[in-house]
Write a protein that holds these residues in place. Structure first.
Motif, PDB file in Angstrom:
ATOM      1  N   ASN A 165      52.087  17.625  11.211  1.00  0.00           N
ATOM      2  CA  ASN A 165      52.810  18.745  10.616  1.00  0.00           C
ATOM      3  C   ASN A 165      52.136  20.073  10.966  1.00  0.00           C
ATOM      4  O   ASN A 165      51.278  20.160  11.857  1.00  0.00           O
ATOM      5  CB  ASN A 165      52.912  18.560   9.103  1.00  0.00           C
ATOM      6  CG  ASN A 165      51.543  18.562   8.423  1.00  0.00           C
ATOM      7  OD1 ASN A 165      50.512  18.669   9.089  1.00  0.00           O
ATOM      8  ND2 ASN A 165      51.534  18.454   7.114  1.00  0.00           N
ATOM      9  N   CYS A 166      52.505  21.105  10.218  1.00  0.00           N
ATOM     10  CA  CYS A 166      51.971  22.445  10.471  1.00  0.00           C
ATOM     11  C   CYS A 166      50.458  22.503  10.287  1.00  0.00           C
ATOM     12  O   CYS A 166      49.775  23.259  10.988  1.00  0.00           O
ATOM     13  CB  CYS A 166      52.649  23.452   9.545  1.00  0.00           C
ATOM     14  SG  CYS A 166      52.468  23.058   7.787  1.00  0.00           S
ATOM     15  N   ASP A 176      48.157  11.998  12.973  1.00  0.00           N
ATOM     16  CA  ASP A 176      49.314  11.108  12.811  1.00  0.00           C
ATOM     17  C   ASP A 176      49.507  10.701  11.350  1.00  0.00           C
ATOM     18  O   ASP A 176      50.063   9.634  11.064  1.00  0.00           O
ATOM     19  CB  ASP A 176      49.170   9.847  13.694  1.00  0.00           C
ATOM     20  CG  ASP A 176      49.240  10.169  15.177  1.00  0.00           C
ATOM     21  OD1 ASP A 176      49.711  11.278  15.525  1.00  0.00           O
ATOM     22  OD2 ASP A 176      48.823   9.331  15.988  1.00  0.00           O
ATOM     23  N   PHE A 178      50.510  13.280   8.926  1.00  0.00           N
ATOM     24  CA  PHE A 178      51.114  14.404   8.226  1.00  0.00           C
ATOM     25  C   PHE A 178      50.063  14.994   7.267  1.00  0.00           C
ATOM     26  O   PHE A 178      50.187  14.953   6.053  1.00  0.00           O
ATOM     27  CB  PHE A 178      52.352  13.950   7.442  1.00  0.00           C
ATOM     28  CG  PHE A 178      53.527  14.871   7.598  1.00  0.00           C
ATOM     29  CD1 PHE A 178      54.240  14.906   8.780  1.00  0.00           C
ATOM     30  CD2 PHE A 178      53.924  15.692   6.558  1.00  0.00           C
ATOM     31  CE1 PHE A 178      55.338  15.760   8.922  1.00  0.00           C
ATOM     32  CE2 PHE A 178      55.008  16.537   6.696  1.00  0.00           C
ATOM     33  CZ  PHE A 178      55.722  16.573   7.887  1.00  0.00           C
ATOM     34  N   ALA A 179      49.019  15.530   7.848  1.00  0.00           N
ATOM     35  CA  ALA A 179      47.819  15.911   7.093  1.00  0.00           C
ATOM     36  C   ALA A 179      48.132  16.871   5.947  1.00  0.00           C
ATOM     37  O   ALA A 179      48.980  17.751   6.067  1.00  0.00           O
ATOM     38  CB  ALA A 179      46.815  16.565   8.048  1.00  0.00           C
ATOM     39  N   GLN A 180      47.419  16.680   4.871  1.00  0.00           N
ATOM     40  CA  GLN A 180      47.603  17.507   3.682  1.00  0.00           C
ATOM     41  C   GLN A 180      46.288  18.204   3.335  1.00  0.00           C
ATOM     42  O   GLN A 180      45.216  17.568   3.328  1.00  0.00           O
ATOM     43  CB  GLN A 180      48.030  16.630   2.500  1.00  0.00           C
ATOM     44  CG  GLN A 180      49.360  15.922   2.716  1.00  0.00           C
ATOM     45  CD  GLN A 180      50.520  16.900   2.850  1.00  0.00           C
ATOM     46  OE1 GLN A 180      50.813  17.653   1.933  1.00  0.00           O
ATOM     47  NE2 GLN A 180      51.159  16.902   4.026  1.00  0.00           N
ATOM     48  N   TYR A 189      45.583  19.729  -2.874  1.00  0.00           N
ATOM     49  CA  TYR A 189      46.247  20.745  -3.711  1.00  0.00           C
ATOM     50  C   TYR A 189      47.067  20.070  -4.802  1.00  0.00           C
ATOM     51  O   TYR A 189      47.483  18.911  -4.671  1.00  0.00           O
ATOM     52  CB  TYR A 189      47.135  21.635  -2.838  1.00  0.00           C
ATOM     53  CG  TYR A 189      48.238  20.859  -2.145  1.00  0.00           C
ATOM     54  CD1 TYR A 189      49.454  20.614  -2.771  1.00  0.00           C
ATOM     55  CD2 TYR A 189      48.049  20.336  -0.869  1.00  0.00           C
ATOM     56  CE1 TYR A 189      50.449  19.885  -2.155  1.00  0.00           C
ATOM     57  CE2 TYR A 189      49.035  19.606  -0.234  1.00  0.00           C
ATOM     58  CZ  TYR A 189      50.239  19.380  -0.892  1.00  0.00           C
ATOM     59  OH  TYR A 189      51.217  18.635  -0.290  1.00  0.00           O
ATOM     60  N   ASP A 232      56.537  24.414  -1.018  1.00  0.00           N
ATOM     61  CA  ASP A 232      55.886  23.947   0.200  1.00  0.00           C
ATOM     62  C   ASP A 232      54.851  24.982   0.654  1.00  0.00           C
ATOM     63  O   ASP A 232      54.788  26.103   0.129  1.00  0.00           O
ATOM     64  CB  ASP A 232      56.936  23.750   1.307  1.00  0.00           C
ATOM     65  CG  ASP A 232      56.435  22.910   2.482  1.00  0.00           C
ATOM     66  OD1 ASP A 232      55.405  22.223   2.322  1.00  0.00           O
ATOM     67  OD2 ASP A 232      57.079  22.949   3.534  1.00  0.00           O
ATOM     68  N   PHE A 233      54.043  24.565   1.607  1.00  0.00           N
ATOM     69  CA  PHE A 233      53.124  25.489   2.276  1.00  0.00           C
ATOM     70  C   PHE A 233      53.415  25.413   3.775  1.00  0.00           C
ATOM     71  O   PHE A 233      54.103  24.497   4.236  1.00  0.00           O
ATOM     72  CB  PHE A 233      51.658  25.118   1.997  1.00  0.00           C
ATOM     73  CG  PHE A 233      51.299  23.737   2.465  1.00  0.00           C
ATOM     74  CD1 PHE A 233      50.840  23.508   3.762  1.00  0.00           C
ATOM     75  CD2 PHE A 233      51.427  22.635   1.613  1.00  0.00           C
ATOM     76  CE1 PHE A 233      50.526  22.227   4.194  1.00  0.00           C
ATOM     77  CE2 PHE A 233      51.118  21.349   2.048  1.00  0.00           C
ATOM     78  CZ  PHE A 233      50.663  21.150   3.340  1.00  0.00           C
ATOM     79  N   HIS A 234      52.873  26.351   4.527  1.00  0.00           N
ATOM     80  CA  HIS A 234      53.074  26.332   5.975  1.00  0.00           C
ATOM     81  C   HIS A 234      51.911  27.058   6.631  1.00  0.00           C
ATOM     82  O   HIS A 234      51.338  27.986   6.060  1.00  0.00           O
ATOM     83  CB  HIS A 234      54.394  27.013   6.348  1.00  0.00           C
ATOM     84  CG  HIS A 234      54.681  26.997   7.819  1.00  0.00           C
ATOM     85  ND1 HIS A 234      54.870  25.828   8.528  1.00  0.00           N
ATOM     86  CD2 HIS A 234      54.798  28.004   8.732  1.00  0.00           C
ATOM     87  CE1 HIS A 234      55.100  26.123   9.802  1.00  0.00           C
ATOM     88  NE2 HIS A 234      55.049  27.437   9.955  1.00  0.00           N
ATOM     89  N   GLY A 249      56.852  21.299  10.001  1.00  0.00           N
ATOM     90  CA  GLY A 249      56.938  19.911   9.559  1.00  0.00           C
ATOM     91  C   GLY A 249      56.982  18.941  10.716  1.00  0.00           C
ATOM     92  O   GLY A 249      56.180  19.015  11.657  1.00  0.00           O
TER      93      GLY A 249
END
Lengths: 291, 112
Positions: A165-166, A176, A178-180, A189, A232-234, A249
């Motif tokens: 993701n972003c 791989d 979709f890191a948070q 968070y 959401d965040f980006h 995303g």
């Protein structure tokens, strides 16, 4: 002996050139005969590197006429050479050459060219009054030698694109997963707010850089966190060419914003629902851990 | 909420491209809705256009069938296997969005 006059006006196509010989040359030199030196503001620099008319370049073949340089420029009604600036006998020499009955009529077939050049001569007059000599205002877009290259083709493939993701792209770190933010550090968070996502990213060892003001760091690369409040965040990342790119995303990496234009500064980009600009941060390559 | 990383289950799965940082919302859909979507697709005329959603925010919907095939739709364009078809009434997209359980989709989905 001959006088070669180049109308310095075009950019893409060749400038009109005319050769004056015999009586025409004599008349031209009479009109250009210096009457007095320019003084003070009269001798201010001519606009350089502008588009449109920039003057007549006059070259004398053989010996130069007494009182005039071998090569000089006529602009704004005056004569300029190296260390030379004078008011000629005929300050309307440019209009004489380029007018509809002037010598230029011999070298072009375009009916409106004279009119066009005369308008341009006037434009140069106006421009010179407003011209401020100084260093050229080159683009200031900062190049970032430590920043990642913009390589969308590497990310936009089926084995990578859906699973990163972003945050992955911003950190230039493929997991791989979709890191948070904060997940790798056990400090993920808890809300979609700047106050919650920012410390989570710090826990992943991104570095705070709130005063980066869109400037490249000495080491690592700059990222920017924005928030769609409550949802959401980006992340954006600043590339080696000084422009920003991002990966919305699971969709492809792109270097344009929601208006379809490149991104010199994420603070002013069209970010759709990500209305809150949170902060700049720095990713030190090899220091971060995300998942 | 299910996520786009949890779509390996057998069965029909729908979702929306709407988030960036967090996983996109996904939800299972009954086979009869899946078959209805397939029927919509079969009737659509092919076009040479490609969808151009914005970079951020709502960017369309997707549907996985039990065999892993994926349809995507953004407004009046539906794409499958490299082919795009025109859906003038956006029936495909609306059918997918309306199949989402209440609370699955954020309000920003509707802002585009």
């Amino acid at each position: 002996m001959a006088l070669r006059i180049t109308v310095d006006i075009f950019s893409g196509r060749p400038n009109p050139v005319l050769i004056l010989e015999g009586p025409e040359e004599k008349e031209a030199l009479d009109r250009l005969r210096p009457e007095r030196a320019l003084r003070g503001r009269e001798a201010r620099p001519l606009p350089t590197s502008t588009l449109g008319y920039r003057g007549l370049i006059v070259e004398q073949s053989g010996r130069a006429t007494r009182g005039l340089p071998k090569e000089f420029r006529v602009a704004n009604g005056d004569v300029f050479g190296e260390g030379f600036a004078a008011r000629p006998a005929d300050p309307a020499f440019e209009e004489f050459v380029c007018g509809s009955t002037g010598p230029i009529r011999r070298v072009h077939r375009e009916p409106d060219l004279s009119e066009f050049i005369l308008k341009e001569i006037k434009r140069l007059d106006d421009l010179r009054d407003r011209w401020k000599p100084g260093r050229p205002d080159w683009p200031r877009r900062e190049r970032c030698r430590c920043a990642p290259l913009y390589e969308p083709d590497w990310w936009n493939v089926p084995a990578i694109q859906p699973f990163n993701n972003c945050y992955n792209y911003g950190c230039d770190y493929r997991t791989d997963t979709f890191a948070q933010p904060g997940r790798a550090a056990g400090a993920m968070y808890t809300a979609f707010s700047c106050a919650s996502v920012r410390p989570a990213a710090l826990a992943d060892d991104l570095m705070a850089s709130p005063s980066a003001n869109n400037r490249c760091p000495r080491e690592g690369h700059l990222v920017a966190l924005v928030i769609a409040p409550g949802y959401d965040f980006h992340w954006f990342r600043k590339g080696r060419n000084g422009y920003w790119s991002h990966k919305p995303g699971s969709t492809p990496v792109t270097n344009v914003d929601n208006s379809g234009v490149t991104i010199p500064d994420p603070r002013t980009a069209n970010r759709g629902p990500y209305t809150q600009f949170c902060t700049f941060m720095v990713v030190m390559h090899g220091h971060i851990k995300i998942n | 909420m299910a996520t786009s990383r949890s779509t390996s289950e057998t069965g029909w799965i729908a979702g929306a491209y709407v988030f960036s940082g967090r996983p996109d919302p996904t939800w299972p859909i009954p086979p009869n809705i899946g078959e209805a979507l397939l029927a919509i697709w079969e009737l659509l005329p092919a076009v040479g256009a490609t969808a151009a959603p914005p970079a951020l925010g709502y960017r369309g919907v997707f549907v996985h069938d039990p065999e892993g095939r994926i349809w995507t739709a953004y407004h009046d364009l539906v794409t499958f296997g490299g082919e795009t078809r025109r859906d003038h009434e956006c029936r495909f997209e609306r059918a997918v969005l309306s199949s989402a359980p209440s609370g699955t989709l954020p309000p920003i989905t509707a802002e585009d």
